[in-house]
Design a protein around this motif. Structure first.
Motif, short mmCIF file in Angstrom:
data_model
loop_
_atom_site.label_atom_id
_atom_site.label_comp_id
_atom_site.label_asym_id
_atom_site.label_seq_id
_atom_site.Cartn_x
_atom_site.Cartn_y
_atom_site.Cartn_z
N ILE A 38 0.81 -1.22 0.00
CA ILE A 38 0.00 0.00 0.00
C ILE A 38 0.84 1.27 0.00
O ILE A 38 0.30 2.36 0.00
CB ILE A 38 -1.00 0.03 1.17
N GLY A 39 2.15 1.13 -0.01
CA GLY A 39 3.01 2.27 -0.26
C GLY A 39 3.44 3.04 0.98
O GLY A 39 2.78 3.05 2.02
N ASN A 40 4.60 3.69 0.84
CA ASN A 40 5.16 4.56 1.87
C ASN A 40 5.68 5.82 1.18
O ASN A 40 5.74 5.89 -0.05
CB ASN A 40 6.30 3.85 2.60
N VAL A 41 6.07 6.81 1.97
CA VAL A 41 6.56 8.07 1.43
C VAL A 41 8.01 8.25 1.85
O VAL A 41 8.35 8.15 3.05
CB VAL A 41 5.71 9.26 1.92
N TYR A 42 8.88 8.56 0.87
CA TYR A 42 10.30 8.80 1.11
C TYR A 42 10.63 10.21 0.62
O TYR A 42 10.58 10.47 -0.59
CB TYR A 42 11.15 7.75 0.40
N HIS A 43 10.98 11.10 1.52
CA HIS A 43 11.07 12.51 1.17
C HIS A 43 12.31 13.14 1.81
O HIS A 43 12.56 12.99 3.01
CB HIS A 43 9.82 13.23 1.67
N GLU A 44 13.12 13.80 0.98
CA GLU A 44 14.25 14.60 1.43
C GLU A 44 15.28 13.80 2.22
O GLU A 44 15.90 14.31 3.16
CB GLU A 44 13.79 15.81 2.25
N ASN A 45 15.47 12.54 1.87
CA ASN A 45 16.53 11.76 2.48
C ASN A 45 17.84 11.96 1.73
O ASN A 45 17.84 12.23 0.52
CB ASN A 45 16.15 10.28 2.48
N ASN A 46 18.94 11.83 2.44
CA ASN A 46 20.27 11.95 1.86
C ASN A 46 20.94 10.58 1.97
O ASN A 46 21.29 10.14 3.07
CB ASN A 46 21.07 13.01 2.62
N LEU A 47 21.11 9.91 0.84
CA LEU A 47 21.58 8.52 0.82
C LEU A 47 22.87 8.46 0.01
O LEU A 47 22.85 8.64 -1.21
CB LEU A 47 20.50 7.62 0.19
N SER A 48 23.98 8.19 0.66
CA SER A 48 25.26 8.23 -0.04
C SER A 48 26.19 7.12 0.46
O SER A 48 26.13 6.69 1.60
CB SER A 48 25.94 9.59 0.17
N GLU A 49 27.03 6.65 -0.46
CA GLU A 49 28.09 5.68 -0.16
C GLU A 49 27.54 4.37 0.39
O GLU A 49 28.15 3.72 1.24
CB GLU A 49 29.14 6.27 0.78
N ASN A 50 26.37 3.98 -0.07
CA ASN A 50 25.81 2.67 0.24
C ASN A 50 26.00 1.76 -0.97
O ASN A 50 26.53 2.18 -2.00
CB ASN A 50 24.31 2.82 0.54
N TRP A 51 25.55 0.50 -0.88
CA TRP A 51 25.52 -0.35 -2.06
C TRP A 51 24.35 0.08 -2.95
O TRP A 51 24.53 0.41 -4.10
CB TRP A 51 25.40 -1.81 -1.65
N ASN A 52 23.14 0.10 -2.42
CA ASN A 52 21.97 0.64 -3.10
C ASN A 52 21.40 1.82 -2.31
O ASN A 52 21.47 1.83 -1.08
CB ASN A 52 20.86 -0.41 -3.23
N GLY A 53 20.81 2.75 -3.03
CA GLY A 53 20.15 3.87 -2.36
C GLY A 53 18.77 3.46 -1.86
O GLY A 53 18.58 3.15 -0.69
N ILE A 54 17.77 3.44 -2.77
CA ILE A 54 16.41 3.03 -2.42
C ILE A 54 16.05 1.81 -3.25
O ILE A 54 16.21 1.81 -4.47
CB ILE A 54 15.40 4.16 -2.70
N THR A 55 15.55 0.77 -2.58
CA THR A 55 15.13 -0.46 -3.25
C THR A 55 13.65 -0.70 -2.96
O THR A 55 13.25 -0.77 -1.79
CB THR A 55 15.95 -1.67 -2.76
N LEU A 56 12.85 -0.82 -4.03
CA LEU A 56 11.45 -1.21 -3.93
C LEU A 56 11.33 -2.57 -4.61
O LEU A 56 11.60 -2.68 -5.80
CB LEU A 56 10.55 -0.18 -4.62
N ILE A 57 10.91 -3.59 -3.86
CA ILE A 57 10.98 -4.95 -4.40
C ILE A 57 9.79 -5.78 -3.92
O ILE A 57 9.21 -5.51 -2.87
CB ILE A 57 12.33 -5.61 -3.97
#
Length: 387
Positions: free
Chosen positions: A202-221
């Motif tokens: 049913i979904g979530n909200v991702y807003h104004e996050n700072n994602l750096s130096e990870n393997w993946n940033g955002i994963t929707l699966i």
């Protein structure tokens, strides 16, 4: 006789007023403050002991120090450091592979605390929220945890203003079968997956996050549908900035996706809206496989190779519509296609009538056409122009 009547009446009204006034003077049950000091200045030296003795709605106020314990919060409480500064209070789980903080009650607030891995291997779990609603986790620091925050079958939670420095192979914020949660203004670095959403239908909200130096940033699966991903900075992640696999009807809008292995990777997913993003200086701009009926328009692609590989049939433009586009011109239509030197389709194709739209379409490699590519005007989008 009359005097006695007046006296009796006066006493009656006095007693009546007293009866009315008494309830107002009795303190009503309300939230209380319980203070914890590991150094012994207060009644409680253990946070868990204070939780055990608390009542619903109490505030557990924690003084500065390092608390080696794991917590189970089983009633609605506010757990907060006294100063509000997360560097003043640190919680370390006493053993590896345990949960530092388990939240088992609705309407809980957890603020201003550092959760650190007790073991160098970083196998600890920071906070786990399971089968709850209306949880707030705000302004905390997570250091070396295998998973920073895990949200399972929980709804309407707010996770904001946290800093997470994780471990490769771990996850920053991990959502499973969760929905209607707001994840905003978090900084997540050095994890396997900064934000990982799995089976969230049913979904979530991702807003104004700072994602750096990870393997993946955002994963929707895995049937993670109907999420909104907007205004995030996703930069310098080793693999994908955003990965969408078996996930439909998500909205990916107005993100800065920079210097990742691949900007966006779409696999076996459909009906996603990917628009108004700056996808720049990645090794590859976008890759798609078995991806159909996605709408991809008004993005700024500027990468050494914009299309890594493709297998599908998607839509790469909308009809020419008045409105400020990704490069500041007056019509929204297709995408701006450039290589990292500023050359490429949008630079090379003509725009004889000067309307900001190329006169020819672009045959997107492996997949359909962008019939209305934007004409390059030499401007690189700036964040200040987008706010």
């Amino acid at each position: 006789m009359v005097g006695k009547l007046i006296e009796s009446t006066t006493k009656f009204f006095f007693l009546a007023l007293l009866v009315i006034a008494i309830p107002a003077s009795i303190p009503t049950a309300c939230a209380g403050d319980i203070t914890v000091d590991v150094n012994g200045s207060e009644k409680y030296t253990s946070i868990q002991a204070a939780i055990n003795e608390s009542s619903n709605g109490d505030n557990i106020i924690i003084l500065s120090g390092v608390y080696i314990e794991n917590l189970v919060i089983d009633k609605p409480l506010t757990i907060i450091s006294k100063t509000g500064d997360p560097t003043d209070v640190t919680i370390k789980a006493p053993l590896p592979d345990v949960v530092a903080v388990e939240i088992d009650a609705n309407n809980t607030v957890f603020k201003g605390i550092t959760i650190a891995s007790y073991y160098k291997l970083g196998q600890d779990y920071g906070i786990v929220i399971m089968d709850n609603e209306n949880i707030t986790v705000k302004n905390n620091i997570f250091i070396g945890c295998k998973k920073g925050i895990t949200i399972i079958r929980s709804y309407n939670c707010t996770i904001e203003d946290n800093y997470m420095e994780g471990k490769k192979g771990g996850k920053g914020i991990d959502l499973y079968l969760a929905g209607n949660n707001l994840i905003r203004r978090n900084t997540i670095t050095k994890s396997g997956g900064a934000i990982w959403e799995d089976y969230c239908e049913i979904g979530n909200v991702y807003h104004e996050n700072n994602l750096s130096e990870n393997w993946n940033g955002i994963t929707l699966i895995h049937d993670s549908d109907y999420s909104s991903v907007y205004d995030n900075l996703i930069q310098g992640n080793e693999n994908d900035g955003i990965s969408i696999s078996w996930a439909d009807n998500n909205v990916i809008v107005n993100n800065w996706i920079l210097e990742n292995g691949q900007g966006i990777n779409i696999y076996d997913s459909k009906h996603n809206n990917i628009s108004s993003n700056v996808i720049m200086d990645n090794k590859y701009g976008i890759e798609f496989a078995s991806a159909y009926s996605n709408l991809i328009y008004n993005n700024y692609f500027r990468n050494p190779k914009n299309i890594a590989w493709g297998d599908g049939r998607n839509t790469w433009n909308v009809s020419k519509t008045p409105g400020k586009n990704i490069i500041g011109e007056s019509d929204i239509a297709g995408n701006c296609w450039l290589d990292n030197d500023g050359n490429g389709i949008s630079h090379e194709l003509p725009d004889l009538n000067g309307d900001g739209i190329c006169d020819e379409g672009y045959d997107v490699e492996y997949d359909g056409w962008d019939y209305l590519p934007l004409k390059d005007n030499g401007k690189i989008p700036q964040k200040s122009d987008r706010n």
